[in-house]
Design an enzyme around this catalytic site. Structure first.
Site: not given
Ligand code: ADE
Length: 235
Positions: A14, A179-180, A203, A81
């Site tokens: 990234e 996640m951050e 995703d 996501g």
């Molecule tokens: N970062 C990218 N895709 C993710 C997902 N599905 N869950 C958590 N963090 C992500």
């Protein structure tokens, strides 16, 4: 608009295109098992760092950016996501506020509330958020869309309907999961530093998420991060 800007990603992919954009004068400073690259990007004094994944890594790194490197804004970027309806792979989500979807100190505090801070949602800096949204709209092509709203962060890779639904059931407005971001936003709020978070959708947080994430990381993360930040910083 800014003094020194911190730019934080979780994964090396990234940050790769940003790190490639520095001239030869940039300094690489190793500290706490992270490398902080200090230099100029598109006319702005920046510090770029790969924090690694998760809220602890992000909070620690954001604190270092503020306390050790003296940044006065932090931008957190990378992939996420998609959860919200119509938030598709290749789209961009720009946060106007963030929440930790996995924070639950009930029955002592209501769900998602940070104990003793008594806050659930952390707002982003409006000026940087506007600037990034404008840059993202300039950058996206084809059918890709730019969304602005709530981002949910937690120490989980969301990869299926049960996990996705669990986030949306309690946070129906969440556009995407990562996640951050909320950890960075909380640290910035506590230190009185402005924060912005934007994500390229890698995703749909569904059963295909692990494969889609792997496919998107090298391509989409790099192109979107550089494409949007180069426009926002020149802004
Ligand atoms: N970062 C990218 N895709 C993710 C997902 N599905 N869950 C958590 N963090 C992500």
């Amino acid at each position: 608009m800014t003094g020194r800007l911190g730019i934080l990603t979780a994964m090396p992919e990234e940050a790769a295109a940003l790190l490639d954009s520095f001239g030869p004068g940039a300094d690489r400073i190793e500290h706490g098992r992270r490398v902080y690259t200090v230099g100029t990007l598109w006319g702005v004094d920046v510090v770029v760092v790969v924090a690694r994944c998760g809220k602890v890594a992000a909070a620690t790194t954001a604190t270092e950016l503020i306390v050790r490197f003296g940044v006065d804004h932090v931008i957190c970027t990378g992939v996420a996501g998609g959860l919200g309806e119509g938030v598709s792979i290749g789209d961009v989500v720009v946060a106007d506020r963030l929440v930790q979807h996995d924070l639950d100190a009930r029955p002592l505090w209501p769900r998602h509330v940070v104990p003793l801070l008594e806050e659930r949602f952390f707002a982003t800096d409006p000026a940087w958020t506007d600037r990034i949204e404008r840059a993202a709209k300039e950058f996206v092509s084809g059918g890709e869309r730019v969304h602005r709203g709530l981002i949910a962060s937690g120490d989980q890779f969301i990869h299926g309907p049960v996990m996705g639904r669990a986030v949306l059931d309690t946070l129906p407005g969440a556009l995407c999961a990562e996640m951050e971001g909320a950890a960075v936003a909380q640290v910035c709020s506590e230190y009185g530093v402005g924060c912005a978070v934007f994500r390229a959708i890698s995703d749909r947080a569904d059963a295909d998420a692990p494969a889609d994430f792997g496919r998107s990381l090298g391509s989409l993360a790099a192109s979107h991060t550089r494409g949007i930040l180069s426009r926002a910083l020149r802004g």
